[in-house]
Design an enzyme around this catalytic site. Structure first.
Site, PDB file in Angstrom:
ATOM      1  N   GLY A  46       0.834  -1.197   0.000  1.00  9.02           N
ATOM      2  CA  GLY A  46       0.000   0.000   0.000  1.00  9.02           C
ATOM      3  C   GLY A  46       0.867   1.245   0.000  1.00  9.02           C
ATOM      4  O   GLY A  46       2.022   1.209   0.437  1.00  9.02           O
ATOM      5  N   GLN A  51       2.928   9.884   1.254  1.00  9.10           N
ATOM      6  CA  GLN A  51       4.183   9.154   1.017  1.00  9.10           C
ATOM      7  C   GLN A  51       4.819   9.521  -0.310  1.00  9.10           C
ATOM      8  O   GLN A  51       5.986   9.190  -0.562  1.00  9.10           O
ATOM      9  CB  GLN A  51       3.948   7.638   1.063  1.00  9.10           C
ATOM     10  CG  GLN A  51       3.599   7.131   2.456  1.00  9.10           C
ATOM     11  CD  GLN A  51       3.485   5.621   2.465  1.00  9.10           C
ATOM     12  OE1 GLN A  51       2.438   5.082   2.137  1.00  9.10           O
ATOM     13  NE2 GLN A  51       4.569   4.941   2.799  1.00  9.10           N
ATOM     14  N   CYS A  91       6.703  -0.323   6.393  1.00  8.49           N
ATOM     15  CA  CYS A  91       6.204   0.835   5.648  1.00  8.49           C
ATOM     16  C   CYS A  91       7.262   1.262   4.651  1.00  8.49           C
ATOM     17  O   CYS A  91       8.445   1.299   4.985  1.00  8.49           O
ATOM     18  CB  CYS A  91       5.915   1.968   6.624  1.00  8.49           C
ATOM     19  SG  CYS A  91       5.324   3.470   5.840  1.00  8.49           S
ATOM     20  N   LEU A  92       6.847   1.588   3.431  1.00  8.75           N
ATOM     21  CA  LEU A  92       7.811   2.023   2.410  1.00  8.75           C
ATOM     22  C   LEU A  92       8.526   3.311   2.822  1.00  8.75           C
ATOM     23  O   LEU A  92       9.613   3.594   2.335  1.00  8.75           O
ATOM     24  CB  LEU A  92       7.102   2.227   1.069  1.00  8.75           C
ATOM     25  CG  LEU A  92       6.587   0.948   0.386  1.00  8.75           C
ATOM     26  CD1 LEU A  92       5.801   1.305  -0.866  1.00  8.75           C
ATOM     27  CD2 LEU A  92       7.731   0.008   0.047  1.00  8.75           C
ATOM     28  N   HIS A 133      -3.527   0.875   8.128  1.00 11.83           N
ATOM     29  CA  HIS A 133      -2.195   1.472   8.036  1.00 11.83           C
ATOM     30  C   HIS A 133      -2.216   2.688   7.091  1.00 11.83           C
ATOM     31  O   HIS A 133      -1.701   3.758   7.423  1.00 11.83           O
ATOM     32  CB  HIS A 133      -1.216   0.393   7.525  1.00 11.83           C
ATOM     33  CG  HIS A 133       0.177   0.854   7.274  1.00 11.83           C
ATOM     34  ND1 HIS A 133       1.259   0.388   7.995  1.00 11.83           N
ATOM     35  CD2 HIS A 133       0.686   1.717   6.354  1.00 11.83           C
ATOM     36  CE1 HIS A 133       2.365   0.969   7.531  1.00 11.83           C
ATOM     37  NE2 HIS A 133       2.046   1.782   6.542  1.00 11.83           N
ATOM     38  N   GLU A 134      -2.831   2.505   5.912  1.00  9.67           N
ATOM     39  CA  GLU A 134      -2.828   3.584   4.917  1.00  9.67           C
ATOM     40  C   GLU A 134      -3.722   4.741   5.348  1.00  9.67           C
ATOM     41  O   GLU A 134      -3.388   5.915   5.125  1.00  9.67           O
ATOM     42  CB  GLU A 134      -3.274   3.059   3.543  1.00  9.67           C
ATOM     43  CG  GLU A 134      -2.415   1.928   2.973  1.00  9.67           C
ATOM     44  CD  GLU A 134      -0.930   2.194   2.981  1.00  9.67           C
ATOM     45  OE1 GLU A 134      -0.508   3.373   2.909  1.00  9.67           O
ATOM     46  OE2 GLU A 134      -0.158   1.218   3.090  1.00  9.67           O
ATOM     47  N   HIS A 137      -1.901   6.996   7.621  1.00 12.29           N
ATOM     48  CA  HIS A 137      -0.981   7.923   6.941  1.00 12.29           C
ATOM     49  C   HIS A 137      -1.678   9.244   6.621  1.00 12.29           C
ATOM     50  O   HIS A 137      -1.045  10.299   6.622  1.00 12.29           O
ATOM     51  CB  HIS A 137      -0.499   7.318   5.612  1.00 12.29           C
ATOM     52  CG  HIS A 137       0.736   6.485   5.727  1.00 12.29           C
ATOM     53  ND1 HIS A 137       1.932   6.972   6.192  1.00 12.29           N
ATOM     54  CD2 HIS A 137       0.975   5.184   5.416  1.00 12.29           C
ATOM     55  CE1 HIS A 137       2.850   6.016   6.165  1.00 12.29           C
ATOM     56  NE2 HIS A 137       2.290   4.906   5.699  1.00 12.29           N
TER      57      HIS A 137
HETATM   58 NI    NI Z   1       3.167   3.030   5.325  1.00 15.55          NI
END
Ligand code: NI
Length: 162
Positions: A46, A51, A91-92, A133-134, A137
């Site tokens: 995701g 991000q 997480c990226l 999670h997303e 963000h």
């Molecule tokens: Ni993330």
């Protein structure tokens, strides 16, 4: 195809509350396509607007072999949560670390999908975790805020990332 730069932990943009998307238009479609390319290139599950430096309430996700391809959710609202599940999460924007996060096991989320259609999605397990999670963000919350500090540790970069 456009790969966007992924904003990393420590950047203040990851701490802001994002604005709702006002209109589903060509710019949003292009953004979703670019975010999808970026997600696939980074081998993540995701990726949320902030991000990639876009302070709008949207994210893309792709559950890989467990799912049915790339999807987007615009202006997501989690309207129901139930159960509990503890699992390692990454997480990226936080490359190289993961930690155990307790999340609801099931969620119901509403929003607009990648075709501009209103949707109501019932999800559980990994997809439910990804949606939580997303959505976090979009409110400036990172999994590190929620993870059990004792479980945060380096991870093989090829493991699951969100
Ligand atoms: Ni993330």
């Amino acid at each position: 195809m456009a790969i966007l730069e992924i904003v990393k932990y420590g950047d203040p943009r990851l701490r802001e509350k994002c604005e709702p998307v006002a209109e589903f238009n060509d710019d949003i479609k292009k953004l979703i396509a670019d975010m999808g390319d970026t997600l696939h290139s980074a081998k993540g599950l995701g990726l949320a607007g902030p991000q990639v430096g876009v302070m709008k309430r949207l994210f893309v996700y792709d559950m890989g072999e467990d799912g049915d391809g790339l999807h987007a959710l615009i202006n997501p609202k989690i309207i129901k949560k139930s159960g509990s599940d503890v699992c390692y999460e990454g997480c990226l924007s936080v490359p190289g670390l993961h930690g155990e996060v307790e999340r609801a096991y099931k969620v119901t989320v509403t929003g607009i999908n990648e075709n501009g259609e209103p949707v109501r999605i019932k999800a559980q397990e990994l997809l439910a975790r990804c949606i939580q999670h997303e959505t976090d963000h979009l409110d400036g919350v990172i999994f590190m805020d929620l993870a059990d500090p004792e479980t945060i540790e380096p991870v093989d970069m090829d493991d699951a990332k969100k």
